[in-house]
Motif scaffolding. Structure first.
Motif, PDB file in Angstrom:
ATOM      1  N   UNK A 113      28.433  28.245  39.174  1.00  0.00           N
ATOM      2  CA  UNK A 113      29.450  27.320  39.692  1.00  0.00           C
ATOM      3  C   UNK A 113      29.665  27.668  41.158  1.00  0.00           C
ATOM      4  N   UNK A 114      29.425  26.714  42.054  1.00  0.00           N
ATOM      5  CA  UNK A 114      29.370  27.029  43.484  1.00  0.00           C
ATOM      6  C   UNK A 114      30.667  27.594  44.041  1.00  0.00           C
ATOM      7  N   UNK A 115      31.816  27.281  43.448  1.00  0.00           N
ATOM      8  CA  UNK A 115      33.080  27.819  43.955  1.00  0.00           C
ATOM      9  C   UNK A 115      33.236  29.315  43.680  1.00  0.00           C
ATOM     10  N   UNK A 116      32.395  29.869  42.838  1.00  0.00           N
ATOM     11  CA  UNK A 116      32.411  31.321  42.594  1.00  0.00           C
ATOM     12  C   UNK A 116      32.080  32.060  43.888  1.00  0.00           C
ATOM     13  N   UNK A 117      31.176  31.493  44.685  1.00  0.00           N
ATOM     14  CA  UNK A 117      30.780  32.130  45.945  1.00  0.00           C
ATOM     15  C   UNK A 117      31.920  32.165  46.964  1.00  0.00           C
ATOM     16  N   UNK A 118      32.970  31.362  46.772  1.00  0.00           N
ATOM     17  CA  UNK A 118      34.105  31.332  47.698  1.00  0.00           C
ATOM     18  C   UNK A 118      35.086  32.478  47.461  1.00  0.00           C
ATOM     19  N   UNK A 119      34.969  33.154  46.325  1.00  0.00           N
ATOM     20  CA  UNK A 119      35.902  34.229  45.987  1.00  0.00           C
ATOM     21  C   UNK A 119      35.552  35.507  46.751  1.00  0.00           C
ATOM     22  N   UNK A 120      36.548  36.316  47.096  1.00  0.00           N
ATOM     23  CA  UNK A 120      36.255  37.574  47.784  1.00  0.00           C
ATOM     24  C   UNK A 120      35.648  38.625  46.848  1.00  0.00           C
ATOM     25  N   UNK A 121      35.984  38.528  45.556  1.00  0.00           N
ATOM     26  CA  UNK A 121      35.473  39.485  44.569  1.00  0.00           C
ATOM     27  C   UNK A 121      35.465  38.797  43.208  1.00  0.00           C
ATOM     28  N   UNK A 122      34.452  39.109  42.395  1.00  0.00           N
ATOM     29  CA  UNK A 122      34.400  38.592  41.029  1.00  0.00           C
ATOM     30  C   UNK A 122      34.351  39.751  40.060  1.00  0.00           C
ATOM     31  N   UNK A 123      34.703  39.451  38.811  1.00  0.00           N
ATOM     32  CA  UNK A 123      34.690  40.420  37.728  1.00  0.00           C
ATOM     33  C   UNK A 123      33.810  39.809  36.640  1.00  0.00           C
ATOM     34  N   UNK A 124      32.690  40.452  36.377  1.00  0.00           N
ATOM     35  CA  UNK A 124      31.685  39.871  35.494  1.00  0.00           C
ATOM     36  C   UNK A 124      31.189  40.910  34.513  1.00  0.00           C
ATOM     37  N   UNK A 125      30.791  40.475  33.344  1.00  0.00           N
ATOM     38  CA  UNK A 125      30.397  41.399  32.289  1.00  0.00           C
ATOM     39  C   UNK A 125      29.238  42.291  32.711  1.00  0.00           C
ATOM     40  N   UNK A 126      29.316  43.533  32.292  1.00  0.00           N
ATOM     41  CA  UNK A 126      28.324  44.546  32.665  1.00  0.00           C
ATOM     42  C   UNK A 126      27.343  44.852  31.540  1.00  0.00           C
ATOM     43  N   UNK A 127      27.247  43.971  30.534  1.00  0.00           N
ATOM     44  CA  UNK A 127      26.238  44.156  29.503  1.00  0.00           C
ATOM     45  C   UNK A 127      26.715  44.862  28.251  1.00  0.00           C
ATOM     46  N   UNK A 128      28.009  45.053  28.139  1.00  0.00           N
ATOM     47  CA  UNK A 128      28.577  45.664  26.938  1.00  0.00           C
ATOM     48  C   UNK A 128      29.995  45.146  26.793  1.00  0.00           C
ATOM     49  N   UNK A 129      30.398  44.901  25.569  1.00  0.00           N
ATOM     50  CA  UNK A 129      31.765  44.433  25.330  1.00  0.00           C
ATOM     51  C   UNK A 129      32.759  45.463  25.844  1.00  0.00           C
ATOM     52  N   UNK A 130      33.701  45.001  26.656  1.00  0.00           N
ATOM     53  CA  UNK A 130      34.744  45.890  27.170  1.00  0.00           C
ATOM     54  C   UNK A 130      34.444  46.494  28.530  1.00  0.00           C
ATOM     55  N   UNK A 131      33.369  46.054  29.199  1.00  0.00           N
ATOM     56  CA  UNK A 131      33.060  46.559  30.540  1.00  0.00           C
ATOM     57  C   UNK A 131      32.764  45.389  31.476  1.00  0.00           C
ATOM     58  N   UNK A 132      33.558  45.301  32.541  1.00  0.00           N
ATOM     59  CA  UNK A 132      33.303  44.346  33.611  1.00  0.00           C
ATOM     60  C   UNK A 132      32.928  45.128  34.860  1.00  0.00           C
ATOM     61  N   UNK A 133      32.240  44.470  35.784  1.00  0.00           N
ATOM     62  CA  UNK A 133      32.026  45.054  37.102  1.00  0.00           C
ATOM     63  C   UNK A 133      32.703  44.153  38.126  1.00  0.00           C
ATOM     64  N   UNK A 134      33.369  44.782  39.081  1.00  0.00           N
ATOM     65  CA  UNK A 134      33.931  44.086  40.230  1.00  0.00           C
ATOM     66  C   UNK A 134      32.870  44.122  41.314  1.00  0.00           C
TER      67      UNK A 134
END
Length: 157
Positions: A113-134
């Motif tokens: 979603x192109x508006x994701x690139x407008x954010x200063x930081x995102x939090x997205x799954x890191x490949x395991x339930x319960x872990x996100x990466x900023x």
């Protein structure tokens, strides 16, 4: 160490891991609430397939839904639909609820979603339930070289 974290490290992308207590069907709202994050910046990773059963990924804001009609149009196919959980697990190599676009079992195109690139930081799954990466959203292209396609397929929940 997940395959997603390995992919981030290999691409030399700066990130910070954030852990939370995963709850089945809690989704991005639970992660954002527990970690005190902006729900809009908490990104969900959805595995979809077109009418030929070809899998692909879509990254969407946690507080938005994907317009499958617009996504099919962007992909130049008739229809797209989310994969059944077991099919998504097979394509990605991750369990639903812990799916990351990084280090997937199959190499898949990633519609962002192109508006994701407008954010200063995102939090997205890191490949395991319960872990996100900023991370910086502009680093998506560094981790997923040649795979990302910006699209505008968001609809408000």
């Amino acid at each position: 160490m997940t395959n997603a974290i390995r992919a981030l490290n290999a691409a030399k992308v700066k990130y910070e891991a954030r852990c939370y207590d995963f709850t089945e069907h809690g989704g991005t709202i639970q992660a954002a609430t527990e970690l005190g994050l902006d729900h809009h910046a908490t990104i969900k990773t959805i595995i979809l397939e077109d009418e030929t059963k070809k899998p692909f990924v879509c990254l969407m804001h946690g507080d938005r839904e994907i317009s499958t009609k617009n996504l099919a149009r962007a992909r130049k196919v008739k229809t797209v639909q989310t994969c059944a959980p077991e099919t998504a697990d097979r394509h990605s190599g991750y369990h639903v609820g812990g799916t990351s676009p990084f280090g997937t079992r199959k190499r898949m195109t990633v519609y962002v979603q192109k508006t994701i690139y407008d954010l200063p930081e995102i939090y997205i799954n890191a490949g395991h339930r319960g872990i996100l990466v900023a991370m910086d959203p502009r680093d998506l292209d560094a981790v997923l070289p040649g795979l990302t396609v910006p699209v505008d397929v968001a609809i408000e929940q």
